[in-house]
Design a protein around this motif. Structure first.
Motif, PDB file in Angstrom:
ATOM      1  N   ARG A  17       0.828  -1.193   0.000  1.00  0.00           N
ATOM      2  CA  ARG A  17       0.000   0.000   0.000  1.00  0.00           C
ATOM      3  C   ARG A  17       0.865   1.246   0.000  1.00  0.00           C
ATOM      4  N   ARG A  18       0.288   2.290  -0.519  1.00  0.00           N
ATOM      5  CA  ARG A  18       0.988   3.570  -0.489  1.00  0.00           C
ATOM      6  C   ARG A  18       0.920   4.122   0.927  1.00  0.00           C
ATOM      7  N   ARG A  19       2.002   4.694   1.386  1.00  0.00           N
ATOM      8  CA  ARG A  19       2.078   5.196   2.761  1.00  0.00           C
ATOM      9  C   ARG A  19       1.789   6.683   2.871  1.00  0.00           C
ATOM     10  N   TRP A  20       1.882   7.436   1.805  1.00  0.00           N
ATOM     11  CA  TRP A  20       1.745   8.886   1.905  1.00  0.00           C
ATOM     12  C   TRP A  20       0.387   9.326   2.440  1.00  0.00           C
ATOM     13  N   PRO A  21      -0.736   8.667   2.143  1.00  0.00           N
ATOM     14  CA  PRO A  21      -1.994   9.136   2.752  1.00  0.00           C
ATOM     15  C   PRO A  21      -1.960   9.041   4.278  1.00  0.00           C
ATOM     16  N   TRP A  22      -1.322   7.996   4.803  1.00  0.00           N
ATOM     17  CA  TRP A  22      -1.243   7.828   6.254  1.00  0.00           C
ATOM     18  C   TRP A  22      -0.320   8.859   6.882  1.00  0.00           C
ATOM     19  N   VAL A  23       0.788   9.134   6.207  1.00  0.00           N
ATOM     20  CA  VAL A  23       1.715  10.151   6.694  1.00  0.00           C
ATOM     21  C   VAL A  23       1.019  11.519   6.695  1.00  0.00           C
ATOM     22  N   LEU A  24       0.292  11.818   5.623  1.00  0.00           N
ATOM     23  CA  LEU A  24      -0.442  13.078   5.543  1.00  0.00           C
ATOM     24  C   LEU A  24      -1.485  13.173   6.652  1.00  0.00           C
ATOM     25  N   LEU A  25      -2.177  12.088   6.926  1.00  0.00           N
ATOM     26  CA  LEU A  25      -3.184  12.073   7.989  1.00  0.00           C
ATOM     27  C   LEU A  25      -2.539  12.359   9.352  1.00  0.00           C
ATOM     28  N   VAL A  26      -1.407  11.744   9.628  1.00  0.00           N
ATOM     29  CA  VAL A  26      -0.716  11.957  10.901  1.00  0.00           C
ATOM     30  C   VAL A  26      -0.268  13.416  11.024  1.00  0.00           C
ATOM     31  N   VAL A  27       0.253  14.002   9.950  1.00  0.00           N
ATOM     32  CA  VAL A  27       0.695  15.392   9.979  1.00  0.00           C
ATOM     33  C   VAL A  27      -0.491  16.323  10.240  1.00  0.00           C
ATOM     34  N   VAL A  28      -1.618  16.096   9.556  1.00  0.00           N
ATOM     35  CA  VAL A  28      -2.811  16.933   9.745  1.00  0.00           C
ATOM     36  C   VAL A  28      -3.322  16.817  11.182  1.00  0.00           C
ATOM     37  N   LEU A  29      -3.365  15.620  11.724  1.00  0.00           N
ATOM     38  CA  LEU A  29      -3.823  15.439  13.104  1.00  0.00           C
ATOM     39  C   LEU A  29      -2.883  16.119  14.102  1.00  0.00           C
ATOM     40  N   ALA A  30      -1.592  16.048  13.856  1.00  0.00           N
ATOM     41  CA  ALA A  30      -0.630  16.699  14.746  1.00  0.00           C
ATOM     42  C   ALA A  30      -0.799  18.219  14.715  1.00  0.00           C
TER      43      ALA A  30
END
Length: 145
Positions: A17-30
């Motif tokens: 799976r592509r990881r960038w959507p999860w990384v983006l989600l973590v950054v937005v939540l932070a």
């Protein structure tokens, strides 16, 4: 088993799976969490400052015989605006408030007969604002208290 594309060459299977959507989600939540914490800290500081009583003095001096003064007042914690027409100077008033106040405006407008005026606002926290005006329909404004 590998699929084949149109020219007969085998297609590579996706590796994962592509990881960038999860990384983006973590950054937005932070960022959202950090913003919420900052807002809470500022609101707490303003709330503490808002409990201190303040005394605000207004003063008008000069030679004008026809002026209108407009200034903020507080009644039961609510902001109101007072407006008076004065025929003689000097004039002074005082109001008291409890709560955060920043950006008040005290305006003195001369009438058709002109003259000169000076306005002053003093707050018991040490804030002092002054302004002058002269001539028909000129306005002296003391801002930012």
């Amino acid at each position: 088993m590998c699929d084949q594309n149109v020219d007969g060459a085998p297609e590579a299977m996706p590796r994962g799976r592509r990881r960038w959507p999860w990384v983006l989600l973590v950054v937005v939540l932070a960022l959202a969490t950090g913003g919420a914490v900052a807002v809470e800290l500022v609101a707490g500081a303003l709330s503490r400052d808002g409990t201190e009583p303040r005394r605000i003095g207004y003063r008008v001096t000069g030679t004008a015989k026809d002026v209108t003064v407009t200034y903020p007042t507080w009644r039961d914690g609510d902001l109101a605006t007072a407006r008076l027409t004065l025929r003689t100077l000097p004039w002074a008033a005082e109001t008291r408030t409890r709560g955060f106040m920043n950006g008040g405006s005290f305006a003195v407008t001369l009438g058709a007969s002109g003259g000169e005026v000076a306005c002053a606002v003093t707050v018991d926290d040490g804030t002092v604002r002054t302004a002058t005006a002269s001539g028909a329909f000129a306005t002296a404004t003391c801002d930012g208290f």
